[in-house]
Design a protein around this motif. Structure first.
Motif, mmCIF file in Angstrom:
data_model
loop_
_atom_site.group_PDB
_atom_site.id
_atom_site.type_symbol
_atom_site.label_atom_id
_atom_site.label_comp_id
_atom_site.label_asym_id
_atom_site.label_seq_id
_atom_site.Cartn_x
_atom_site.Cartn_y
_atom_site.Cartn_z
ATOM 1 N N ARG B 72 0.840 -1.211 0.000
ATOM 2 C CA ARG B 72 0.000 0.000 0.000
ATOM 3 C C ARG B 72 0.873 1.258 0.000
ATOM 4 N NH1 ARG B 72 -3.784 -2.457 -2.198
ATOM 5 N NH2 ARG B 72 -5.552 -3.249 -1.000
ATOM 6 N N ALA B 73 1.970 1.187 0.758
ATOM 7 C CA ALA B 73 2.871 2.349 0.802
ATOM 8 C C ALA B 73 3.478 2.606 -0.570
ATOM 9 C CB ALA B 73 3.961 2.127 1.839
ATOM 10 N N GLU B 74 3.644 1.540 -1.341
ATOM 11 C CA GLU B 74 4.215 1.693 -2.688
ATOM 12 C C GLU B 74 3.145 2.054 -3.713
ATOM 13 O OE1 GLU B 74 6.405 -1.851 -3.684
ATOM 14 O OE2 GLU B 74 7.748 -1.638 -1.969
ATOM 15 N N GLY B 75 1.898 2.175 -3.265
ATOM 16 C CA GLY B 75 0.823 2.601 -4.171
ATOM 17 C C GLY B 75 0.134 1.473 -4.907
ATOM 18 N N PHE B 76 0.360 0.233 -4.495
ATOM 19 C CA PHE B 76 -0.307 -0.887 -5.159
ATOM 20 C C PHE B 76 -1.801 -0.845 -4.868
ATOM 21 C CE2 PHE B 76 3.846 -2.522 -5.860
ATOM 22 C CZ PHE B 76 3.718 -3.407 -6.905
ATOM 23 N N GLU B 77 -2.606 -1.048 -5.911
ATOM 24 C CA GLU B 77 -4.047 -0.965 -5.745
ATOM 25 C C GLU B 77 -4.728 -2.316 -5.839
ATOM 26 O OE1 GLU B 77 -5.047 1.769 -8.771
ATOM 27 O OE2 GLU B 77 -4.859 3.501 -7.460
ATOM 28 N N ALA B 78 -3.944 -3.393 -5.918
ATOM 29 C CA ALA B 78 -4.555 -4.721 -6.015
ATOM 30 C C ALA B 78 -5.506 -4.929 -4.837
ATOM 31 C CB ALA B 78 -3.472 -5.786 -5.995
ATOM 32 N N ALA B 79 -6.610 -5.634 -5.100
ATOM 33 C CA ALA B 79 -7.509 -5.995 -4.004
ATOM 34 C C ALA B 79 -6.777 -7.008 -3.127
ATOM 35 C CB ALA B 79 -8.783 -6.599 -4.567
ATOM 36 N N VAL B 80 -6.669 -6.735 -1.846
ATOM 37 C CA VAL B 80 -5.954 -7.652 -0.950
ATOM 38 C C VAL B 80 -6.949 -8.234 0.062
ATOM 39 C CG1 VAL B 80 -4.136 -7.917 0.771
ATOM 40 C CG2 VAL B 80 -3.787 -6.403 -1.187
ATOM 41 N N ILE B 81 -7.095 -9.546 -0.007
ATOM 42 C CA ILE B 81 -7.961 -10.232 0.953
ATOM 43 C C ILE B 81 -7.061 -10.979 1.919
ATOM 44 C CG2 ILE B 81 -9.747 -11.971 1.250
ATOM 45 C CD1 ILE B 81 -10.516 -11.327 -1.704
ATOM 46 N N VAL B 82 -7.146 -10.609 3.163
ATOM 47 C CA VAL B 82 -6.312 -11.257 4.172
ATOM 48 C C VAL B 82 -7.027 -12.514 4.668
ATOM 49 C CG1 VAL B 82 -5.406 -11.017 6.505
ATOM 50 C CG2 VAL B 82 -5.101 -9.178 4.850
ATOM 51 N N ALA B 92 -8.922 -8.253 12.484
ATOM 52 C CA ALA B 92 -9.712 -7.762 11.354
ATOM 53 C C ALA B 92 -9.588 -6.250 11.227
ATOM 54 C CB ALA B 92 -11.180 -8.162 11.526
ATOM 55 N N VAL B 93 -9.705 -5.575 12.358
ATOM 56 C CA VAL B 93 -9.636 -4.112 12.335
ATOM 57 C C VAL B 93 -8.239 -3.660 11.900
ATOM 58 C CG1 VAL B 93 -9.659 -2.064 13.816
ATOM 59 C CG2 VAL B 93 -11.456 -3.791 14.048
ATOM 60 N N GLU B 94 -7.218 -4.353 12.416
ATOM 61 C CA GLU B 94 -5.839 -3.970 12.097
ATOM 62 C C GLU B 94 -5.560 -4.117 10.598
ATOM 63 O OE1 GLU B 94 -2.939 -6.167 14.288
ATOM 64 O OE2 GLU B 94 -1.363 -4.693 13.941
ATOM 65 N N VAL B 95 -5.995 -5.229 10.018
ATOM 66 C CA VAL B 95 -5.689 -5.424 8.591
ATOM 67 C C VAL B 95 -6.514 -4.492 7.710
ATOM 68 C CG1 VAL B 95 -4.951 -7.823 8.891
ATOM 69 C CG2 VAL B 95 -7.306 -7.358 8.242
ATOM 70 N N MET B 96 -7.751 -4.205 8.136
ATOM 71 C CA MET B 96 -8.548 -3.281 7.331
ATOM 72 C C MET B 96 -7.936 -1.887 7.388
ATOM 73 S SD MET B 96 -10.794 -5.199 5.973
ATOM 74 C CE MET B 96 -12.031 -4.197 5.199
ATOM 75 N N ARG B 97 -7.427 -1.519 8.551
ATOM 76 C CA ARG B 97 -6.774 -0.207 8.684
ATOM 77 C C ARG B 97 -5.508 -0.144 7.846
ATOM 78 N NH1 ARG B 97 -7.970 1.097 14.854
ATOM 79 N NH2 ARG B 97 -9.769 2.416 14.530
ATOM 80 N N ALA B 98 -4.860 -1.292 7.698
ATOM 81 C CA ALA B 98 -3.611 -1.320 6.920
ATOM 82 C C ALA B 98 -3.883 -1.298 5.421
ATOM 83 C CB ALA B 98 -2.798 -2.554 7.295
ATOM 84 N N GLY B 99 -5.157 -1.365 5.050
ATOM 85 C CA GLY B 99 -5.485 -1.238 3.633
ATOM 86 C C GLY B 99 -6.004 -2.498 2.981
ATOM 87 N N ALA B 100 -6.350 -3.505 3.775
ATOM 88 C CA ALA B 100 -6.932 -4.715 3.175
ATOM 89 C C ALA B 100 -8.292 -4.383 2.580
ATOM 90 C CB ALA B 100 -7.074 -5.804 4.229
ATOM 91 N N THR B 101 -8.605 -5.069 1.503
ATOM 92 C CA THR B 101 -9.923 -4.869 0.893
ATOM 93 C C THR B 101 -10.964 -5.663 1.664
ATOM 94 O OG1 THR B 101 -8.698 -4.886 -1.183
ATOM 95 C CG2 THR B 101 -11.101 -4.825 -1.343
#
Lengths: 126, 473
Positions: B72-82, B92-101
């Motif tokens: 995410r920091a590098e600007g990748f926009e791929a949908a990321v499902i953790v 769940a909250v931590e990964v969503m905050r980190a930019g998970a889709t």
């Protein structure tokens, strides 16, 4: 999850969660389901060896890593009692030493494989 | 992107897990690559640019969370499902905050993986499509300004943006979250999304969560079976069932009790629900559109709205602008209401006088379009004529002053400095007459002409002002 790996009540009833395993068997064509179970069998063999070797060598990190992978693999196919035992091994606060946990894991792995193989056979015959 | 094949990177260090996921995905036609470590994941993501990444959290070298943050920091926009076995709410909250889709606990059934992946890829496609549309249409915006759209009236840039968003997202099945002050047209926006979507031929079911007693809300949404509770003499389908194939609009979702939010979350995640008193889950295909006049994130932070539900529903936000920021839209809307209500009330009103138009444009409209609607209806019902005069408008509109005052919301009660110094009227009169005399070189008739009064008034006033001075002296 029980913290006592020797509590085999659940395993005596079933080594796999019928809901998860049946769901897999239904979701996939028989060939795919067979491949998943074969992969699981490979994982079990490899990880059980790593687990035992790490236990003997007193390699706590290796022991936990192998247990973690075992738990993941077991959860994927619904081998819940095995997953529970592996999680006991993963838990740094667990009072159960490897000498107690490893044989339980071995037994539960064997039971899970047997039941899954039977499920594969049934799926093949569908 | 919905239903179409894409590139999926599977990051999973346990072969059994990877095989299960691969088998699930294989028949969807996606191109799949599998890696087992975080280092490989970063390398593949950079080299291959996948549409979606299924990311295990616990990897042998370092955490999947770090992979997510780095990408995410590098600007990748791929949908990321953790995907993880440690499915705690904190994780769940931590990964969503980190930019998970999205977030998927293991083990997961095939339907859930497929649903989650398709949603995530669709969301990513929408982001890309939105950007492309914005670039493409930037030059044409001025030319394509529309005076209205699907029941909305307004040509302002703010409303053009709303129209474009509705059009862009209508064909998707992504959840829509509409925010805006009361009276800005949130239900109209929800209906517009439905009418512009492929679901237009299916039901649009609206439910106001704030208007239904807490005890009845579950039954209203999910229905109930006969005998489920006292008074349930018949089985009854709820809004979810009624909206099958169409759109379910949950208005004032911020008013929904927390315990009901849990059930709604399950419904949103799985597409299935259990009627009150029922024993079997029912599956429906609905598109969720929600609305609130509150700040949803503030509600999450205050603990009144579940964060996981927020992230599920807040996929495509639509923010409706208040009327005071929409420039001349207030007049367009007022004219449309005038035509409509004149027709309905069989009146002859055709236009507003310039003074009435100025008053409408100058008022901040704290109640937004709904307030304007009420004002116009009130005028039409209570008066007759061909033109609405300023005097027919409610007093607060006439007191609002010129346009400049409208920019500030009604709620902000900052005192506006007066254009003239306020003083007793008699003193103001004295100063004005003396100023007129000064300007005309003490020519009383000319000063009287400027003041549009009789010269004798000036003589009388001068006489009176001299009197007290003499008395005092």
């Amino acid at each position: 999850m029980t913290q006592n790996p020797q509590n085999a009540t659940y395993a005596a009833v079933s080594a796999i969660d019928p809901y998860i395993a049946e769901q897999l068997a239904q979701d996939f064509p028989p060939a795919d389901f067979r491949r998943i179970i074969e992969t699981f069998e490979d994982d079990l063999g490899r990880l059980a060896r790593q687990l035992e070797a790490a236990a003997i060598a007193g390699n706590w990190d290796g022991y936990q890593r192998a247990a973690h992978s075992l738990a993941g693999a077991a959860a994927a196919v619904g081998a819940v009692p095995l997953e529970q035992a592996a999680r006991v091994a993963m838990d740094p606060r667990s009072p159960h030493p490897p000498a107690v946990v490893v044989p339980v894991i071995r037994d539960r792995a064997q039971a899970a494989l047997q039941e899954l193989s039977a499920l594969v056979a049934r799926a093949d015959g569908r | 992107m919905s239903g179409s094949a894409g590139r999926v990177l599977l990051v999973e260090d346990t072969p059994t897990q990877a095989e299960v996921a691969r088998s699930h995905l294989r028949e969807l036609g996606h191109e799949i690559r599998t890696v087992e470590t975080a280092t490989e994941a970063l390398a593949q993501a950079r080299a291959w640019d996948p549409d979606a990444i299924l990311l295990d959290l616990e990897l042998p070298d370092f955490s999947g969370l770090e992979v997510l943050r780095t990408l995410r920091a590098e600007g990748f926009e791929a949908a990321v499902i953790v995907i993880t076995a440690n499915a705690s709410m904190n994780t769940a909250v931590e990964v969503m905050r980190a930019g998970a889709t999205d977030f998927l606990p293991k083990p997961y059934p095939k339907a859930k993986l497929v649903f989650t992946l398709q949603n995530a890829m669709e969301k990513r496609a929408l982001v890309i499509e939105k950007r492309a549309l914005e670039t493409e249409l930037q030059a044409a915006r001025a030319l394509t300004a529309r005076p209205g759209f699907m029941g909305f009236i307004g040509a302002s840039p703010a409303m053009q943006a709303v129209y474009r968003t509705i059009e862009s997202v209508a064909s998707s099945r992504a959840s829509i979250f509409i925010t805006g002050e009361s009276g800005t047209g949130k239900e109209l926006a929800a209906e517009a999304v439905h009418r512009a979507s492929p679901r237009a031929g299916r039901p649009f079911v609206a439910l106001n969560c704030g208007a239904i007693p807490r005890d009845l809300l579950e039954s209203e949404i999910f229905g109930h079976v006969k005998g489920a509770f006292t008074g349930a003499t018949e089985s009854r389908a709820g809004a979810a069932r009624q909206a099958d194939g169409g759109t379910l609009f949950l208005d004032e979702i911020g008013e929904m009790p927390l315990e009901m939010q849990v059930k709604l979350l399950r419904f949103v995640q799985t597409g299935s629900f259990q009627p009150v008193g029922g024993s079997r889950p029912e599956r429906v295909d609905v598109r969720f559109v929600c609305a609130t006049n509150r700040d949803p994130l503030a509600e999450v932070e205050a603990g009144r709205f579940r964060e996981d539900l927020y992230y599920r529903l807040y996929v495509v936000p639509i923010e409706l602008p208040p009327l005071r920021t929409r420039g001349a839209d207030a007049l367009l809307v007022a004219r449309a209401f005038l035509a409509q209500f004149s027709r309905e009330e069989r009146k002859r009103f055709r236009r507003f006088s310039p003074e009435a138009e100025a008053a409408i444009l100058g008022y901040p409209w704290p109640g937004n379009v709904r307030q304007l609607q009420n004002v116009v209806r009130n005028v039409v019902v209570l008066h007759d004529g061909g033109q609405v005069e300023a005097a027919m408008l409610p007093a607060p509109l006439l007191r609002a002053g010129p346009r400049g005052a409208a920019a500030a919301p009604a709620a902000s009660a900052e005192p506006v400095p007066p254009a003239v110094e306020i003083m007793p009227l008699a003193e103001m009169e004295r100063r004005l007459i003396l100023a007129a005399l000064e300007q005309t070189g003490q020519d009383v008739p000319q000063a009287a002409s400027l003041l549009e009064i009789n010269p004798s008034t000036i003589y009388r006033k001068l006489q009176a002002w001299r009197g007290p001075k003499r008395a005092a002296g």
